[in-house]
Design a protein around this motif. Structure first.
Motif, PDB file in Angstrom:
ATOM      1  N   LYS A  19       0.866  -1.181   0.000  1.00  0.00           N
ATOM      2  CA  LYS A  19       0.000   0.000   0.000  1.00  0.00           C
ATOM      3  C   LYS A  19       0.903   1.231   0.000  1.00  0.00           C
ATOM      4  O   LYS A  19       1.821   1.332   0.810  1.00  0.00           O
ATOM      5  N   PHE A  20       0.641   2.174  -0.888  1.00  0.00           N
ATOM      6  CA  PHE A  20       1.456   3.372  -1.024  1.00  0.00           C
ATOM      7  C   PHE A  20       0.676   4.585  -0.530  1.00  0.00           C
ATOM      8  O   PHE A  20      -0.467   4.818  -0.952  1.00  0.00           O
ATOM      9  N   GLU A  21       1.297   5.357   0.363  1.00  0.00           N
ATOM     10  CA  GLU A  21       0.691   6.565   0.915  1.00  0.00           C
ATOM     11  C   GLU A  21       1.408   7.789   0.362  1.00  0.00           C
ATOM     12  O   GLU A  21       2.628   7.915   0.516  1.00  0.00           O
ATOM     13  N   ILE A  22       0.664   8.670  -0.300  1.00  0.00           N
ATOM     14  CA  ILE A  22       1.234   9.907  -0.819  1.00  0.00           C
ATOM     15  C   ILE A  22       1.091  10.964   0.275  1.00  0.00           C
ATOM     16  O   ILE A  22      -0.015  11.448   0.538  1.00  0.00           O
ATOM     17  N   VAL A  23       2.180  11.309   0.920  1.00  0.00           N
ATOM     18  CA  VAL A  23       2.148  12.308   1.978  1.00  0.00           C
ATOM     19  C   VAL A  23       2.128  13.700   1.337  1.00  0.00           C
ATOM     20  O   VAL A  23       2.937  13.994   0.455  1.00  0.00           O
ATOM     21  N   HIS A  24       1.196  14.534   1.764  1.00  0.00           N
ATOM     22  CA  HIS A  24       0.928  15.865   1.201  1.00  0.00           C
ATOM     23  C   HIS A  24       0.235  15.776  -0.169  1.00  0.00           C
ATOM     24  O   HIS A  24       0.222  16.742  -0.929  1.00  0.00           O
ATOM     25  N   GLY A  25      -0.341  14.639  -0.478  1.00  0.00           N
ATOM     26  CA  GLY A  25      -0.966  14.450  -1.780  1.00  0.00           C
ATOM     27  C   GLY A  25      -1.990  15.529  -2.101  1.00  0.00           C
ATOM     28  O   GLY A  25      -2.821  15.886  -1.279  1.00  0.00           O
ATOM     29  N   GLY A  26      -1.925  16.038  -3.317  1.00  0.00           N
ATOM     30  CA  GLY A  26      -2.885  17.020  -3.791  1.00  0.00           C
ATOM     31  C   GLY A  26      -2.477  18.462  -3.582  1.00  0.00           C
ATOM     32  O   GLY A  26      -3.113  19.362  -4.140  1.00  0.00           O
ATOM     33  N   LEU A  27      -1.436  18.719  -2.794  1.00  0.00           N
ATOM     34  CA  LEU A  27      -0.990  20.099  -2.629  1.00  0.00           C
ATOM     35  C   LEU A  27      -0.333  20.620  -3.919  1.00  0.00           C
ATOM     36  O   LEU A  27      -0.225  21.829  -4.123  1.00  0.00           O
ATOM     37  N   ALA A  28       0.105  19.713  -4.734  1.00  0.00           N
ATOM     38  CA  ALA A  28       0.549  19.995  -6.110  1.00  0.00           C
ATOM     39  C   ALA A  28       0.234  18.734  -6.903  1.00  0.00           C
ATOM     40  O   ALA A  28      -0.072  17.691  -6.330  1.00  0.00           O
ATOM     41  N   PHE A  29       0.273  18.823  -8.220  1.00  0.00           N
ATOM     42  CA  PHE A  29       0.001  17.668  -9.074  1.00  0.00           C
ATOM     43  C   PHE A  29      -1.368  17.046  -8.753  1.00  0.00           C
ATOM     44  O   PHE A  29      -1.506  15.833  -8.634  1.00  0.00           O
ATOM     45  N   ILE A  30      -2.375  17.892  -8.628  1.00  0.00           N
ATOM     46  CA  ILE A  30      -3.705  17.395  -8.249  1.00  0.00           C
ATOM     47  C   ILE A  30      -4.246  16.424  -9.288  1.00  0.00           C
ATOM     48  O   ILE A  30      -4.776  15.356  -8.939  1.00  0.00           O
ATOM     49  N   GLU A  31      -4.138  16.770 -10.563  1.00  0.00           N
ATOM     50  CA  GLU A  31      -4.707  15.890 -11.589  1.00  0.00           C
ATOM     51  C   GLU A  31      -4.005  14.540 -11.619  1.00  0.00           C
ATOM     52  O   GLU A  31      -4.651  13.490 -11.717  1.00  0.00           O
ATOM     53  N   GLU A  32      -2.667  14.558 -11.499  1.00  0.00           N
ATOM     54  CA  GLU A  32      -1.925  13.291 -11.469  1.00  0.00           C
ATOM     55  C   GLU A  32      -2.349  12.453 -10.267  1.00  0.00           C
ATOM     56  O   GLU A  32      -2.523  11.229 -10.375  1.00  0.00           O
ATOM     57  N   THR A  33      -2.528  13.113  -9.131  1.00  0.00           N
ATOM     58  CA  THR A  33      -2.942  12.401  -7.920  1.00  0.00           C
ATOM     59  C   THR A  33      -4.340  11.820  -8.084  1.00  0.00           C
ATOM     60  O   THR A  33      -4.609  10.679  -7.679  1.00  0.00           O
ATOM     61  N   ALA A  34      -5.253  12.602  -8.677  1.00  0.00           N
ATOM     62  CA  ALA A  34      -6.624  12.127  -8.884  1.00  0.00           C
ATOM     63  C   ALA A  34      -6.659  10.876  -9.751  1.00  0.00           C
ATOM     64  O   ALA A  34      -7.394   9.920  -9.459  1.00  0.00           O
ATOM     65  N   TRP A  35      -5.880  10.862 -10.828  1.00  0.00           N
ATOM     66  CA  TRP A  35      -5.865   9.690 -11.701  1.00  0.00           C
ATOM     67  C   TRP A  35      -5.261   8.475 -10.989  1.00  0.00           C
ATOM     68  O   TRP A  35      -5.733   7.343 -11.150  1.00  0.00           O
ATOM     69  N   LEU A  36      -4.221   8.696 -10.199  1.00  0.00           N
ATOM     70  CA  LEU A  36      -3.637   7.582  -9.446  1.00  0.00           C
ATOM     71  C   LEU A  36      -4.650   6.992  -8.473  1.00  0.00           C
ATOM     72  O   LEU A  36      -4.807   5.767  -8.382  1.00  0.00           O
ATOM     73  N   VAL A  46      -6.855  23.947   5.654  1.00  0.00           N
ATOM     74  CA  VAL A  46      -8.277  24.023   5.991  1.00  0.00           C
ATOM     75  C   VAL A  46      -8.537  25.098   7.042  1.00  0.00           C
ATOM     76  O   VAL A  46      -9.588  25.738   7.037  1.00  0.00           O
ATOM     77  N   GLU A  47      -7.562  25.352   7.907  1.00  0.00           N
ATOM     78  CA  GLU A  47      -7.698  26.400   8.919  1.00  0.00           C
ATOM     79  C   GLU A  47      -7.620  27.792   8.295  1.00  0.00           C
ATOM     80  O   GLU A  47      -8.394  28.687   8.664  1.00  0.00           O
ATOM     81  N   ARG A  48      -6.715  27.964   7.347  1.00  0.00           N
ATOM     82  CA  ARG A  48      -6.402  29.306   6.857  1.00  0.00           C
ATOM     83  C   ARG A  48      -7.035  29.630   5.500  1.00  0.00           C
ATOM     84  O   ARG A  48      -7.317  30.794   5.217  1.00  0.00           O
ATOM     85  N   ARG A  49      -7.214  28.610   4.664  1.00  0.00           N
ATOM     86  CA  ARG A  49      -7.714  28.819   3.314  1.00  0.00           C
ATOM     87  C   ARG A  49      -8.755  27.747   2.979  1.00  0.00           C
ATOM     88  O   ARG A  49      -8.525  26.860   2.140  1.00  0.00           O
ATOM     89  N   PRO A  50      -9.926  27.769   3.621  1.00  0.00           N
ATOM     90  CA  PRO A  50     -10.897  26.684   3.440  1.00  0.00           C
ATOM     91  C   PRO A  50     -11.382  26.510   2.006  1.00  0.00           C
ATOM     92  O   PRO A  50     -11.651  25.378   1.580  1.00  0.00           O
ATOM     93  N   ARG A  51     -11.485  27.589   1.226  1.00  0.00           N
ATOM     94  CA  ARG A  51     -11.908  27.424  -0.161  1.00  0.00           C
ATOM     95  C   ARG A  51     -10.819  26.753  -1.001  1.00  0.00           C
ATOM     96  O   ARG A  51     -11.111  25.966  -1.906  1.00  0.00           O
ATOM     97  N   THR A  52      -9.570  27.040  -0.675  1.00  0.00           N
ATOM     98  CA  THR A  52      -8.466  26.347  -1.339  1.00  0.00           C
ATOM     99  C   THR A  52      -8.456  24.873  -0.942  1.00  0.00           C
ATOM    100  O   THR A  52      -8.218  23.997  -1.780  1.00  0.00           O
ATOM    101  N   PHE A  53      -8.724  24.610   0.326  1.00  0.00           N
ATOM    102  CA  PHE A  53      -8.827  23.228   0.801  1.00  0.00           C
ATOM    103  C   PHE A  53      -9.922  22.495   0.031  1.00  0.00           C
ATOM    104  O   PHE A  53      -9.743  21.329  -0.368  1.00  0.00           O
ATOM    105  N   ALA A  54     -11.045  23.168  -0.189  1.00  0.00           N
ATOM    106  CA  ALA A  54     -12.127  22.566  -0.965  1.00  0.00           C
ATOM    107  C   ALA A  54     -11.664  22.231  -2.376  1.00  0.00           C
ATOM    108  O   ALA A  54     -11.957  21.153  -2.915  1.00  0.00           O
ATOM    109  N   ASP A  55     -10.912  23.136  -2.999  1.00  0.00           N
ATOM    110  CA  ASP A  55     -10.388  22.882  -4.343  1.00  0.00           C
ATOM    111  C   ASP A  55      -9.509  21.638  -4.366  1.00  0.00           C
ATOM    112  O   ASP A  55      -9.558  20.828  -5.312  1.00  0.00           O
ATOM    113  N   ILE A  56      -8.689  21.475  -3.320  1.00  0.00           N
ATOM    114  CA  ILE A  56      -7.774  20.334  -3.263  1.00  0.00           C
ATOM    115  C   ILE A  56      -8.555  19.030  -3.144  1.00  0.00           C
ATOM    116  O   ILE A  56      -8.306  18.066  -3.887  1.00  0.00           O
TER     117      ILE A  56
END
Length: 374
Positions: free
Chosen positions: A211-228, A246-256
């Motif tokens: 099992k592979f865990e992507i730590v910080h997944g989605g903070l960059a390369f969102i599309e690549e992460t989504a396909w994986l 999520v504390e500081r930028r909840p709308r950005t968190f939603a995008d992620i």
């Protein structure tokens, strides 16, 4: 618990930021500056620390107090960091062993962490750390950049010569999980494609039992992460640093989150799990913000490629805060909850949390800093 939800923090650190710990001046300096930049300027100034306080050698006791006394975190996993621009790897294996020994019901596991560039020594270190952590060893943690002398060197997760022997050794040691830091480069250094998670495609295919865990997944390369996530059932995301967003930028968190669900839909939410980074920032405000979080309706209007992403549910949050990680690692949450009943970190019903950073070793300095800036 928070809102009757059991909280399992899947990645915590007790960093040693001090200059005495830097093995490489440039590498050490860039890492600690990046960590402080992530932590500073929280919305609530009570969660802010001066640089003097922040860039210390954090103890296991300080980490435990932040997690279990000052926040509603119930149990946690400890990650040492084998980053060779630091003498002890930035977070030492000795601290991991100390955490497991001192607070065995609260620190329910640890990850082995080695520097692949050390070759056969990395395999030896894996065996040594497995002996140190025993049956609480939950996986192998890797960083895709290390240092040789004063030069940073990056590598790929599908390197058959350098990295695949580590996967084989992990399986030999009885481990089935590999976590890798992705998305966030560790300083102003050339890294190539090392932080793009696409190299997990071959790794997940060639090692289907891992099992592979992507730590910080989605903070960059969102599309690549989504396909994986949509294509490989043995890939999940550790949400360390998402707690800050999520504390500081909840709308950005939603995008992620919506971005990671773009291909696979809402089912992907149950492949994401909570991590705070421990002493990276105070763990409580992110928890509170996450429990209050909902997707803004305007973000959902055009979401999803094959089907719309729908509103996050309490069941999703319950899984993200503990259920998913427990499932992936066969952890009995009821047993965990029973084991911590009435321990030194327990609070009476209705008892408020202590003031932020009031229980750490440098609490007096924190209070002085607050008085100066009041």
């Amino acid at each position: 618990m928070i809102n009757d939800v059991f909280v399992l923090d899947a990645v915590t650190h007790a960093y040693n930021h001090t200059r005495e710990n830097w093995a490489d001046e440039a590498g050490g300096h860039s890492m600690v500056e990046m960590a402080y930049a992530l932590a500073q300027n929280p919305p609530d100034p009570r969660h802010a620390l001066s640089k003097e306080v922040y860039l210390q050698n954090w103890s296991v006791d300080d980490l435990a107090n932040l997690l279990f006394r000052e926040s509603q975190t119930d149990v946690a996993v400890f990650h040492p960091l084998a980053i060779s621009s630091f003498k002890d790897g930035y977070v030492s294996t000795a601290k991991a062993a100390e955490a497991l020994e001192k607070h065995p019901s609260r620190f329910i596991g640890a990850y082995i962490c080695v520097d692949p560039l050390t070759g056969p020594k990395a395999l030896e270190a894996m065996a040594e750390q497995k002996d140190m952590f025993g049956d609480k060893t939950l996986g192998l943690k890797l960083y895709p950049t290390s240092w040789q002398g004063h030069k940073p060197v990056s590598w790929q997760m599908d390197d058959p010569t350098l990295i695949y022997p580590l996967y084989e050794k992990a399986q030999e040691l009885g481990l089935d999980t590999v976590a890798v830091h992705k998305a966030v480069p560790i300083g102003p250094i050339p890294v190539g494609k090392a932080y793009d998670p696409s190299d997990l495609e071959n790794a997940a295919t060639d090692f289907p039992d891992l099992k592979f865990e992507i730590v910080h997944g989605g903070l960059a390369f969102i599309e690549e992460t989504a396909w994986l996530l949509a294509r490989f059932g043995n890939i999940s995301v550790n949400m360390e640093i998402h707690n800050i967003i999520v504390e500081r930028r909840p709308r950005t968190f939603a995008d992620i989150l919506i971005g990671m669900c773009h291909i696979g839909g809402n089912a992907i939410l149950d492949r994401l799990f909570w991590g705070s980074g421990g002493t990276l920032c105070h763990p409580q405000p992110g928890l509170e913000a996450f429990m209050a979080f909902e997707f803004p309706e305007d973000k959902l209007e055009n979401s999803g490629l094959f089907a719309a992403v729908t509103q996050i549910t309490m069941e999703n949050k319950r899984n993200m805060l503990s259920g998913t990680y427990a499932r992936l690692h066969a952890i009995d949450l009821e047993a965990c909850a029973k084991a911590i009943e009435g321990d030194e970190f327990s609070r009476a019903p209705g008892e408020p949390l202590p003031e932020p950073y009031s229980t750490i070793a440098m609490a007096d300095q924190v209070e002085k800093d607050r008085l100066v800036h009041a």
